[in-house]
Motif scaffolding. Structure first.
Motif, PDB file in Angstrom:
ATOM      1  N   PHE A   1      35.453 -35.282 -13.023  1.00 50.07           N
ATOM      2  CA  PHE A   1      35.485 -36.772 -13.169  1.00 50.07           C
ATOM      3  C   PHE A   1      36.048 -37.041 -14.654  1.00 50.07           C
ATOM      4  CE2 PHE A   1      31.316 -34.796 -13.727  1.00 50.07           C
ATOM      5  CZ  PHE A   1      31.071 -35.021 -15.060  1.00 50.07           C
ATOM      6  N   GLY A   2      36.704 -35.962 -15.185  1.00 48.58           N
ATOM      7  CA  GLY A   2      37.206 -36.654 -16.583  1.00 48.58           C
ATOM      8  C   GLY A   2      35.940 -36.452 -17.758  1.00 48.58           C
ATOM      9  N   GLU A   3      35.676 -37.650 -18.291  1.00 46.87           N
ATOM     10  CA  GLU A   3      34.470 -37.529 -19.246  1.00 46.87           C
ATOM     11  C   GLU A   3      33.696 -38.929 -18.974  1.00 46.87           C
ATOM     12  OE1 GLU A   3      34.251 -38.066 -24.111  1.00 46.87           O
ATOM     13  OE2 GLU A   3      36.025 -37.325 -23.210  1.00 46.87           O
ATOM     14  N   ILE A   4      32.237 -38.447 -19.086  1.00 49.48           N
ATOM     15  CA  ILE A   4      31.313 -39.555 -18.987  1.00 49.48           C
ATOM     16  C   ILE A   4      30.557 -39.281 -20.418  1.00 49.48           C
ATOM     17  CG2 ILE A   4      29.154 -40.307 -18.112  1.00 49.48           C
ATOM     18  CD1 ILE A   4      30.323 -39.167 -15.398  1.00 49.48           C
ATOM     19  N   ASN A   5      30.254 -40.598 -21.075  1.00 50.08           N
ATOM     20  CA  ASN A   5      29.420 -40.697 -22.404  1.00 50.08           C
ATOM     21  C   ASN A   5      28.116 -41.456 -21.960  1.00 50.08           C
ATOM     22  OD1 ASN A   5      31.073 -39.220 -24.645  1.00 50.08           O
ATOM     23  ND2 ASN A   5      32.443 -40.430 -23.605  1.00 50.08           N
ATOM     24  N   THR A   6      27.149 -41.028 -22.678  1.00 53.69           N
ATOM     25  CA  THR A   6      25.642 -41.605 -22.594  1.00 53.69           C
ATOM     26  C   THR A   6      25.254 -41.972 -23.989  1.00 53.69           C
ATOM     27  OG1 THR A   6      25.332 -40.514 -20.343  1.00 53.69           O
ATOM     28  CG2 THR A   6      23.374 -41.484 -21.778  1.00 53.69           C
ATOM     29  N   PRO A   7      24.914 -43.058 -24.138  1.00 53.13           N
ATOM     30  CA  PRO A   7      24.333 -43.400 -25.552  1.00 53.13           C
ATOM     31  C   PRO A   7      23.091 -42.687 -25.551  1.00 53.13           C
ATOM     32  CG  PRO A   7      25.187 -45.514 -24.460  1.00 53.13           C
ATOM     33  CD  PRO A   7      25.211 -44.186 -23.630  1.00 53.13           C
ATOM     34  N   LEU A   8      22.749 -42.354 -26.994  1.00 48.10           N
ATOM     35  CA  LEU A   8      21.625 -41.981 -27.415  1.00 48.10           C
ATOM     36  C   LEU A   8      20.742 -42.843 -28.419  1.00 48.10           C
ATOM     37  CD1 LEU A   8      22.553 -37.938 -27.799  1.00 48.10           C
ATOM     38  CD2 LEU A   8      21.355 -39.073 -25.876  1.00 48.10           C
ATOM     39  N   PRO A   9      19.307 -42.950 -28.256  1.00 44.90           N
ATOM     40  CA  PRO A   9      18.759 -42.290 -27.388  1.00 44.90           C
ATOM     41  C   PRO A   9      18.739 -42.563 -25.871  1.00 44.90           C
ATOM     42  CG  PRO A   9      17.284 -43.996 -28.523  1.00 44.90           C
ATOM     43  CD  PRO A   9      18.604 -43.744 -29.191  1.00 44.90           C
ATOM     44  N   ILE A  10      18.701 -41.670 -24.815  1.00 47.44           N
ATOM     45  CA  ILE A  10      18.744 -42.378 -23.547  1.00 47.44           C
ATOM     46  C   ILE A  10      17.789 -43.651 -23.195  1.00 47.44           C
ATOM     47  CG2 ILE A  10      18.375 -41.633 -21.219  1.00 47.44           C
ATOM     48  CD1 ILE A  10      19.387 -38.730 -22.135  1.00 47.44           C
ATOM     49  N   ASP A  11      18.151 -44.295 -22.502  1.00 45.84           N
ATOM     50  CA  ASP A  11      17.465 -45.696 -22.089  1.00 45.84           C
ATOM     51  C   ASP A  11      16.339 -45.136 -21.178  1.00 45.84           C
ATOM     52  OD1 ASP A  11      16.674 -47.935 -20.064  1.00 45.84           O
ATOM     53  OD2 ASP A  11      18.076 -48.938 -21.563  1.00 45.84           O
ATOM     54  N   ASP A  12      15.106 -45.899 -21.452  1.00 47.00           N
ATOM     55  CA  ASP A  12      13.666 -45.406 -20.757  1.00 47.00           C
ATOM     56  C   ASP A  12      14.007 -45.557 -19.458  1.00 47.00           C
ATOM     57  OD1 ASP A  12      12.547 -45.068 -23.051  1.00 47.00           O
ATOM     58  OD2 ASP A  12      11.723 -46.955 -23.259  1.00 47.00           O
TER      59      ASP A  12
END
Length: 206
Positions: A86-97
């Motif tokens: 799927f290419g690239e997926i980014n998730t901001p930190l800290p992870i949302d509750d």
């Protein structure tokens, strides 16, 4: 093959002789030296203007980091997953509750992927930043990988580092949901992040 000088982002340390390392990648018998603030490191040569400027450039100092604070800080901004699926997926930190405990990404069996971290270093040089990624399935540990990211000086722009490439297992027993913990420590065993996350492995497309 000759050993290259150990790289510090913004600094290149002197070449060292080859040494034995333990399973955690730490030099056997190595004891980290005492912390010295960036301000103190620069003020040692305050009478030599050219050397002082050279140190400031190498250390990547920020004015706000010349306050004498000893302890370094590593602030993680995001975790990414890079995969041919799927290419690239980014998730901001800290992870949302709201996403805590949910599947962070899904991979197909037998696919290659890399985790990517974006982080900032503040206040002092971080020496020997390492990671440990431990994976469980059904409450049983099934994998653990360790690696060395390196030594980093403070700078305005965040660092971006990809961990070693991994390949997901194949077969009926490999499919399902996994839980994992990603941990980052330095030479002094300071822990900067313990990230719990989940991911899923699905059947490969036919």
């Amino acid at each position: 093959m000759g050993e290259k000088p150990r790289e510090v982002r913004g600094v290149v340390e002197e070449e060292e002789e080859e040494e034995d390392h333990d399973d955690d990648g730490v030099v056997a018998g190595y004891v980290p030296g005492p912390l010295v603030s960036l301000k103190e490191q620069i003020e040692k040569d305050k009478d030599d203007d050219s050397l002082r400027r050279w140190k400031e450039k190498l250390l990547g100092c920020l004015e706000s980091d010349l306050n004498g604070q000893m302890e370094p800080e590593v602030k993680f901004h995001s975790i990414g997953i890079i995969s041919d699926d799927f290419g690239e997926i980014n998730t901001p930190l800290p992870i949302d509750d709201n996403r805590s405990g949910h599947v962070l990404f899904t991979l197909r069996e037998g696919s290659r992927y890399q985790l990517k971290l974006t982080f900032s270093v503040l206040h002092n040089i971080v020496s020997g930043l390492t990671y440990t990624n431990t994976v469980w399935k059904g409450g049983r540990q099934v994998d653990q990988s360790k690696g060395m990211l390196g030594t980093f000086a403070p700078q305005q722009e965040p660092y971006v580092d990809a961990l070693e490439e991994e390949t997901t297992p194949c077969g009926v027993l490999a499919r399902g949901t996994y839980s994992a913990k990603l941990k980052f420590e330095d030479d002094d065993k300071r822990c900067y992040l313990e990230l719990n996350y989940s991911f899923e492995i699905k059947r490969a497309a036919r």
